[in-house]
Write a protein that holds these residues in place. Structure first.
Motif, PDB file in Angstrom:
ATOM      1  N   ARG A 131       0.810  -1.218   0.000  1.00 15.82           N
ATOM      2  CA  ARG A 131       0.000   0.000   0.000  1.00 15.82           C
ATOM      3  C   ARG A 131       0.847   1.274   0.000  1.00 15.82           C
ATOM      4  NH1 ARG A 131      -4.747   1.192   4.374  1.00 15.82           N
ATOM      5  NH2 ARG A 131      -5.617   2.986   3.297  1.00 15.82           N
ATOM      6  N   ASP A 132       1.955   1.245   0.729  1.00 13.72           N
ATOM      7  CA  ASP A 132       2.794   2.439   0.864  1.00 13.72           C
ATOM      8  C   ASP A 132       3.963   2.481  -0.126  1.00 13.72           C
ATOM      9  OD1 ASP A 132       4.090   0.317   2.008  1.00 13.72           O
ATOM     10  OD2 ASP A 132       4.732   1.396   3.793  1.00 13.72           O
ATOM     11  N   THR A 134       6.109   3.130  -3.588  1.00 12.67           N
ATOM     12  CA  THR A 134       6.206   4.094  -4.682  1.00 12.67           C
ATOM     13  C   THR A 134       6.638   3.313  -5.913  1.00 12.67           C
ATOM     14  OG1 THR A 134       6.937   5.785  -3.121  1.00 12.67           O
ATOM     15  CG2 THR A 134       7.312   6.220  -5.447  1.00 12.67           C
ATOM     16  N   SER A 155      -0.891   8.310  -0.035  1.00 16.78           N
ATOM     17  CA  SER A 155       0.219   7.390   0.155  1.00 16.78           C
ATOM     18  C   SER A 155       0.988   7.786   1.406  1.00 16.78           C
ATOM     19  CB  SER A 155       1.151   7.384  -1.056  1.00 16.78           C
ATOM     20  OG  SER A 155       1.713   8.658  -1.234  1.00 16.78           O
ATOM     21  N   ARG A 156       1.468   6.780   2.097  1.00 15.33           N
ATOM     22  CA  ARG A 156       2.258   7.009   3.301  1.00 15.33           C
ATOM     23  C   ARG A 156       3.730   6.933   2.937  1.00 15.33           C
ATOM     24  NH1 ARG A 156       0.100   2.490   6.995  1.00 15.33           N
ATOM     25  NH2 ARG A 156      -1.200   1.869   5.284  1.00 15.33           N
ATOM     26  N   GLY A 159       7.562   3.601   2.460  1.00 19.19           N
ATOM     27  CA  GLY A 159       7.425   2.302   1.804  1.00 19.19           C
ATOM     28  C   GLY A 159       8.539   2.066   0.812  1.00 19.19           C
ATOM     29  N   HIS A 177      -2.074  -1.302  -6.010  1.00 26.47           N
ATOM     30  CA  HIS A 177      -1.627  -1.276  -4.619  1.00 26.47           C
ATOM     31  C   HIS A 177      -2.561  -2.138  -3.781  1.00 26.47           C
ATOM     32  CE1 HIS A 177       1.411   1.968  -4.730  1.00 26.47           C
ATOM     33  NE2 HIS A 177       0.806   2.250  -5.851  1.00 26.47           N
TER      34      HIS A 177
END
Length: 180
Positions: A131-132, A134, A155-156, A159, A177
């Motif tokens: 999920r995080d 790039t 986005s966190r 990652g 994602h």
């Protein structure tokens, strides 16, 4: 004593130079060298003529771990990686006719950046990323269909960075994602 024409060292191949450029870029991405050192070393790597000069330009960089590269190849059929698995620093995937499914969402990342090199003929590929993560697909060449990838709205940071390069023939690459 003068050197004879046959005594000259062989010139550096394009593959050797490309490998050296990647090694310098990786050292910078992992924080081993400064931005100024990156520029200086890249200039040296791109202008040297012998292997001795190339070795000198790469001196003091961390050694490349052979265990960080993995290759998966199949003429036909499916290539599938999912569940909990150790994601290598560099992954090369080759398939002439088959489908590829890489689920990195539960993968164990030991490196902050992962390079995936795809070489697909007519098969399609799906890649599920954390999920995080790039994702960078600038180095991917597609022949027939476009790549399906939509960057997430939220986005966190922190990652893994996943760079996808290579060539796609008649297949399509779909990247998504993980939801959780």
């Amino acid at each position: 004593m003068t050197a004879l024409p046959g005594d000259r060292p062989p010139p550096i191949s394009a593959d050797d130079r490309d490998t050296a450029v990647r090694r310098v870029q990786e050292a910078y991405a992992e924080g081993h060298i400064s931005h100024e050192d990156l520029n200086e070393r890249l200039h040296r790597v791109l202008t040297v003529r012998t292997h001795g000069e190339l070795t000198s330009a790469l001196a003091s960089l961390p050694e490349v771990d052979a265990g960080t590269m993995s290759e998966i190849a199949a003429a036909g059929g499916r290539i599938r990686r999912r569940g909990v698995w150790r994601v290598p620093r560099s992954l090369k995937v080759e398939s002439a006719f088959g489908r590829v499914y890489l689920d990195l969402s539960q993968g164990v990342f030991e490196h902050s950046a992962v390079d995936i090199e795809l070489h697909l003929g007519t098969g399609r590929a799906k890649i599920k990323v954390p999920r995080d993560a790039t994702v960078d697909i600038e180095g991917l060449g597609t022949g027939w269909k476009d790549t399906l990838y939509q960057t997430p709205r939220r986005s966190r940071p922190g990652g893994p960075r996943i760079r996808i390069s290579g060539t796609m023939g008649f297949g399509r690459l779909k990247i998504r994602h993980a939801r959780r």
